[in-house]
Design an enzyme around this catalytic site. Structure first.
Site: not given
Length: 369
Positions: A122, A127, A130, A133, A226
């Site tokens: 990721r 992107q 992906d 997503s 995170y």
């Protein structure tokens, strides 16, 4: 000679998406491929066989699977179909080889070079490839529409001759791609929307879409962006506050999922029991067990007057646009190794190296060294 590319017709029950569109077929042809599409592959996504032919593809015959060097799919083909593919072919799709021993064995027996796109790193560069997503966006959108259909109330505020109708209160659990799309969709339908996520940095994203960030007074902020693991005391306090808040909520859409792992249980059976009769929960995470303890994957059940829906493969419900996005994702990934009519894998490219399953010999040797 041009690379033989085959677009499969999906075999999974209820799957309506397709891995290539006429738009991406033209791009594959421009890259030097010869593209064959199995008859009927795109019909459920609104694409006729003739549309593929007009784009330059050919109709796949009975021998196409055994001849194709590169095979494109959405969901993994069954083991018996994999056994009929060309020895050493390349397969690209959401393959989940670790989820089925027979599938993994079939891939290895045929020497298939598999690229399960759910393993794609990721990163910013990835992107455009992906698929998780792009398909999550459709799933979040459809989940809210299902909730609106099941809810015994209007979503927007209405002023009528019979009095004023208050807007529904909607809570979206999880502020990933699916959750943010769900927030935006519920707002468009006129509901009062809140978003909840253990990551406090999602507040800005939720508020930018017109939602209100639900702050339960417990922060899971960790290092490097995170979320950290909550202590038992923090989790208990978070659960208590969430249970109290759900008593005033009309609709909950759960979207919290972790790729490759069971969905975290967030809404307990006790919370469901405390909600108002007529409330609705739509659990988008049902495929990996659900965020709600009352969820039954693939079913809609009622518990104490609360409707709990666990729909599966929501992206397929929007097959036209989901296929357009998925096909572009697939083409962008394939373009990493399909050039000038040949397949050339650069294992120094982390997008290829980390997506491949099993690890390519070159990568495995590097890791062993």
């Amino acid at each position: 000679m041009a690379v033989e590319v085959l677009v499969l017709r999906e075999a999974a029950a209820g799957e309506k998406r397709v891995a290539a569109t006429p738009e991406t077929v033209k791009k594959l042809l421009a890259a030097g491929a010869r593209v064959q599409v199995e008859p009927g592959a795109g019909l459920a996504a609104g694409i006729t066989d003739q549309a593929y032919l007009d784009a330059g593809a050919q109709a796949a015959g009975a021998a196409a699977r055994a001849a194709a060097e590169l095979v494109l799919c959405v969901q993994p083909p069954p083991a018996e179909a994999i056994a009929g593919l060309r020895q050493g072919a390349t397969l690209v799709g959401v393959l989940q080889p670790q989820a089925d021993e027979a599938r993994a064995a079939a891939l290895q027996a045929r020497g298939i070079r598999a690229f399960p796109l759910e393993r794609l790193p990721r990163t910013t560069r990835a992107q455009a490839m992906d698929v998780l997503s792009s398909q999550a966006g459709m799933a979040g959108y459809k989940a809210v529409l299902i909730a609106a259909q099941l809810a015994p109330r209007f979503f927007p505020m209405l002023t009528t001759a019979a009095g004023t109708i208050r807007p529904s209160k909607v809570l979206i659990v999880g502020a990933g791609v699916a959750g943010l799309q769900a927030i935006a969709t519920a707002r468009r339908l006129g509901a009062q929307v809140e978003g909840f996520d253990v990551r406090p940095e999602t507040r800005e994203q939720i508020e930018s879409l017109g939602g209100k960030f639900l702050d339960l007074g417990v922060s899971a902020a960790g290092e490097g962006g995170y979320a950290r693991q909550l202590t038992d005391e923090e989790r208990a306090e978070q659960q208590r506050r969430l249970a109290d808040h759900l008593k005033g909520i009309d609709v909950v859409v759960c979207t919290a999922a972790v790729p490759g792992r069971p969905a975290p249980k967030i809404v307990t059976a006790a919370m469901v029991a405390g909600m108002k009769p007529g409330s609705v929960i739509v659990d988008l995470a049902a495929e990996t067990g659900g965020n709600c303890e009352a969820t039954r994957p693939g079913e809609t059940v009622e518990q104490g007057g609360v409707t709990v829906a666990g729909p599966l493969n929501l992206a397929s419900m929007g097959a036209v646009h989901a296929s357009e996005m998925y096909a572009r994702n697939v083409y962008n990934f394939v373009a990493l190794f399909l050039k000038d009519g040949a397949l050339a894998f650069d294992w120094n490219d982390e997008l290829l190296a980390k997506t491949a399953w099993p690890a390519a010999p070159e990568v495995a040797a590097a890791e062993a060294g």
